[in-house]
Write an enzyme that holds these catalytic residues in place. Sequence first.
Site, short mmCIF file in Angstrom:
data_model
loop_
_atom_site.label_atom_id
_atom_site.label_comp_id
_atom_site.label_asym_id
_atom_site.label_seq_id
_atom_site.Cartn_x
_atom_site.Cartn_y
_atom_site.Cartn_z
N ASP A 135 0.81 -1.29 0.21
CA ASP A 135 -0.18 -0.10 0.09
C ASP A 135 0.87 1.25 -0.15
OD1 ASP A 135 -1.48 -2.16 0.70
OD2 ASP A 135 -2.12 -1.38 2.80
N GLN A 161 4.25 0.53 2.20
CA GLN A 161 4.31 -0.77 3.06
C GLN A 161 5.50 -1.50 2.53
OE1 GLN A 161 2.30 -1.95 5.96
NE2 GLN A 161 2.78 -0.12 6.04
N TRP A 165 -3.46 -8.54 -3.74
CA TRP A 165 -2.98 -9.96 -2.77
C TRP A 165 -3.40 -11.23 -3.47
CZ3 TRP A 165 0.05 -8.86 0.99
CH2 TRP A 165 0.05 -7.73 1.53
#
Length: 471
Positions: free
Chosen positions: A22, A38, A277
């Site tokens: 992110d 991140q 993801w």
Amino acid sequence: NAVDAAFRLHYHVMPTAGWMNDPNGMIHFNGDYHLFYQHDPYQAKQGPMHWGHVRSKDLVHWEHLPVALAPSEEYDKGGDGGQGCWSGSAVDDNGTLTLIYTGHVDGKTPEEVQCLATSKDGVIFDKYAANPVIGDSPDAKRFGFRDPKVWKRGGKWYMVVGYGKDGIGKAIVYTSCDLLKWEFAGAAAESDGSMGDMWECPDLFPIGDADKHVLLISPMNIAPVKNLYLSGTFDYESCRFDKQYAEQIDYGFDFYAPQSLLDDKGRRIMIAWMNIWGATMPEQAHGWLGAMTLPRELTLAADGSLRSNPVPELIALRGRHAAAADLTLDEGRFVEIPGVRGDSLELIAVFDMSSSDASEFGLRIRCSEDGSSYTEIRYAKSEQKLYMDRNLGGAGDGGVSAAPLQPAADGRVQLRLFIDRSSVELFANDGRIVITNRLYPDPANVGIKFFARGGSAVIETLDAWELSSIW
Ligand code: FRU
């Protein structure tokens, strides 16, 4: 090696090495755009999360800065994964750049708390000694409590936090006068049962002149929809959001956890993680993973729908130009246009529907010489749908992205593409619809071919530019 070099992007933000997810802490601070993310600097998979940091003057050229946050405290200490400094945001607190992030430790009670870190120079950050500033969620039995996004209104701080409880995703709100003491103010909005069981990375902001608000969310467990926006109004007294419109932000596979900033020109600019993801991520084998989308300016149309357009600063990347006009695509033929090929390109094609009787038309990008590998973008007229089909696109996941799209009021369909080594972002009709996907074709596949089916179609204008690398 050659394959890895081919996946490295030319004009998108990506980690020098290791893992990226992110976007975090997006802010325009003292004349610089800051983007944190991140990050696991040590491996190309999610581990103990750090905040990586890049900075830019123009949203186009970015400079890598030292890691801003590393797991250290009781609440974000490192381990194998599921720990660390999770997503959050940044604010300018009277000249102090302040990060508000989630400290996370898998299995700890509570698992997630909200923390602060501050910096005077915008580069070196100190965690607040008395972290966490929010030590637990309003209900102890929650599924998720993370990703604080903070903004100021009328001298007061507001925080929207992602939340999930009993199968219902929510965006909950806290208020504060000093960023240290926070008061729970209730849920701004929540799932009606069809919008996921946990809302990750909420972002709530005013947009336009009429004080409308938009809430961006990344809902979990409502596959295949992985991103949504709600537009409507936000009442700063009750902290309730009144939804008037909802739609996907981006119809591609590789768009998640978007965050926005407001810059000194009053623009609302959004960047998202350009992965998802669970996807096959071929670059992981080469020691890195993850990229950011291009920065997109958000505006709100009268019906409550969003427009996302790449920031105009990106024009600075344009190099060699090729063009065509009034080109008829006959049924069943694939047309190549001199100078229009490559893997680092911007392309704008305007199709005139009034002189097209094709049932569908479009283009194939990243085509191999023998024609067996490509990603196909097509508009289906009677369905009024835009497709991006990457089933023959190369390594990585296949799949077909589909988005509803009506021709513009003047009867035209405009496709604007940004092709960059292992990615493509497609903006249709001035940002009405966006489709973002990662592609992992053979580096030699740089052909572009236009086509029409079930009749002929007319390309009114076509412009293509080679885009230079920022790295
Ligand atoms: C979204 C997310 C966030 C979390 C972060 C952890 O992609 O799961 O909810 O804070 O990633 O890296």
